[in-house]
Write an enzyme that holds these catalytic residues in place. Sequence first.
Site, PDB file in Angstrom:
ATOM      1  N   SER A  58       3.086  -2.318  -1.861  1.00  0.00           N
ATOM      2  CA  SER A  58       2.523  -3.604  -1.240  1.00  0.00           C
ATOM      3  C   SER A  58       2.270  -3.447   0.283  1.00  0.00           C
ATOM      4  O   SER A  58       1.593  -4.218   0.706  1.00  0.00           O
ATOM      5  CB  SER A  58       3.513  -4.595  -1.400  1.00  0.00           C
ATOM      6  OG  SER A  58       3.577  -5.308  -2.768  1.00  0.00           O
ATOM      7  N   LYS A  61      -1.345  -4.312   0.970  1.00  0.00           N
ATOM      8  CA  LYS A  61      -1.873  -5.741   1.403  1.00  0.00           C
ATOM      9  C   LYS A  61      -2.061  -5.794   3.111  1.00  0.00           C
ATOM     10  O   LYS A  61      -2.495  -6.693   3.390  1.00  0.00           O
ATOM     11  CB  LYS A  61      -0.825  -6.714   1.151  1.00  0.00           C
ATOM     12  CG  LYS A  61      -0.700  -6.703  -0.627  1.00  0.00           C
ATOM     13  CD  LYS A  61       0.193  -7.702  -1.009  1.00  0.00           C
ATOM     14  CE  LYS A  61       0.293  -7.887  -2.349  1.00  0.00           C
ATOM     15  NZ  LYS A  61       1.645  -7.078  -2.943  1.00  0.00           N
ATOM     16  N   SER A 121       4.309 -11.786  -0.696  1.00  0.00           N
ATOM     17  CA  SER A 121       3.854 -10.315  -1.073  1.00  0.00           C
ATOM     18  C   SER A 121       3.064 -10.571  -2.433  1.00  0.00           C
ATOM     19  O   SER A 121       3.049  -9.873  -3.347  1.00  0.00           O
ATOM     20  CB  SER A 121       4.850  -9.514  -1.213  1.00  0.00           C
ATOM     21  OG  SER A 121       4.253  -8.215  -1.655  1.00  0.00           O
TER      22      SER A 121
END
Length: 387
Positions: A58, A61, A121
Site C-alpha cells: 500500500s 498509494k 488505506s
Amino acid sequence: MNKIRAWAAWLALSVPLLAQAQAPQPPEVAAKSYILLDLTSNQVLAEREADAPADPASLTKLMTAYVVFSALKDKKISEDQTLPVSVRAWAERKGGGSLMFIEPRNTPKVSELLRGMIVNSGNDASVALAEGVGGSVETFVQMMNRQAQALGMKNTVYKNVTGLTEPGHHSTARDIAIVASRIIKDFSEYYPIYSTRKYRYEGAPASNENNRNVLLQRDPTVDGMKTGYTEAAGYCLVASAQRDFPNGKRRLLSVVLNTASMEARANESQKLLNWGYLAWDAVKLFEGDKPLATPPVWKGKANEARLGAAQSVFVSVPKGEGTKLQTQIERTDPLVAPLAKDQKVGTIKVSTSTGQAVAQVPLVVLEPVEEAGILGRAWDAIRLWIK
C-alpha cells in the site's frame, strides 16, 4: 513540471557530499531494506539495500495520492467535488485488502476519498479517485508511471493504484522515499491528512477507523506517513518526524520494507528516527539571500557584487562536528558586468577540520549588476589591461 525541474536542479547542485565524511554507524534494523533521509539537509543518513526491487504494497498509494494532489493543485478536480463509486471500486472488497467501505449508492467527496485512502488505506477509495482523475484506472496508472519518471524514481513500475501484488509491480526503498518526500515538499497543504489518527466513512465499521501508523500515537513528533502490507511485501512503513533544533525545525523520513510484523515495522522505524536525531547534528551553513562576499565588479554601474547562496543551506554532520566545519569560497575573477541574479560565479565548499568534504553549494549573484555606460566600461577596460 518546471517546479520539479527547478527543485531537482537545486538539489543536484547543493546536495552535501556526505559519503566523503566519516559517518556514525547506524543501528541494526530488522528490515530487508531501509533508508533514512534528513529532509532539512537533503541527505541520506543511513541505508541498506535501498535500490533492491521490492513489492511496495500500500505504499503504492503515496504515488496515487501524489497524482491526485497534482490534479487538485491544477484545479482539475476540487476537494468538495463528489465522485461516483463504480462497480469496480466496490468490487475491491472481494480482493481481501483494506477498505474505506464505499458502495455504488454513495457519492463521496474527493476530500473524503483522500482520507479513506490515506487513513484507512482503502483500495476502493484509491480506485474511485483514479477513475475520477484519470477517467479509468488504466489511464491513471499511466499517469503514475509518468510521474515516477519525472521525479527520478528509476526503479519503480506501477501496475495498479492499490498496491496489491501483481507481476511487474515493484519499487525500492529509495524511490518510495523520493515520492514521500516530494509529497511533503510539493503539497504541504495536503500533507497534514497523513497525521489523521482516526477516520470513518459513514456506514463503515467502527473497527476500521484507526490509522495503522501506530507511531502517530507513540511519538508526538511523528506526523505521517503510510503503512503497507501484503504477504509478498511483508510489513512496511514510511514515517516522518519533525523535531526542534537550535536553528529551527528538522524533518527526518524513514522507509522500512519487509519487516516481520506491525510491531516490528513501528519499532524499526522509531529506532532509525531516534538514531538520526541523536547521532547527527543539523547545522545551518548559510542564510539564503545574505551576502558571503562582496568582491569588486568591473564595467558595472555598481562597484561591488553581493554573492552568496540562493537558498538557506543546512547540512547534517556527526554529533559534535558542527563547530569544526570550515568554509572556502572559490569564485570567478575578475567579475565583469552585466551580472544576472542567481548567476553562478563560483562554489562554496564546506569541509571538516580534517579536510573531508561535507557540502558543495553554488556561489551566485544575489542582486543583478547592470553594465556601466560607455565611459565607465572604457575606463575599467584600461584598468583591467594595466592589471
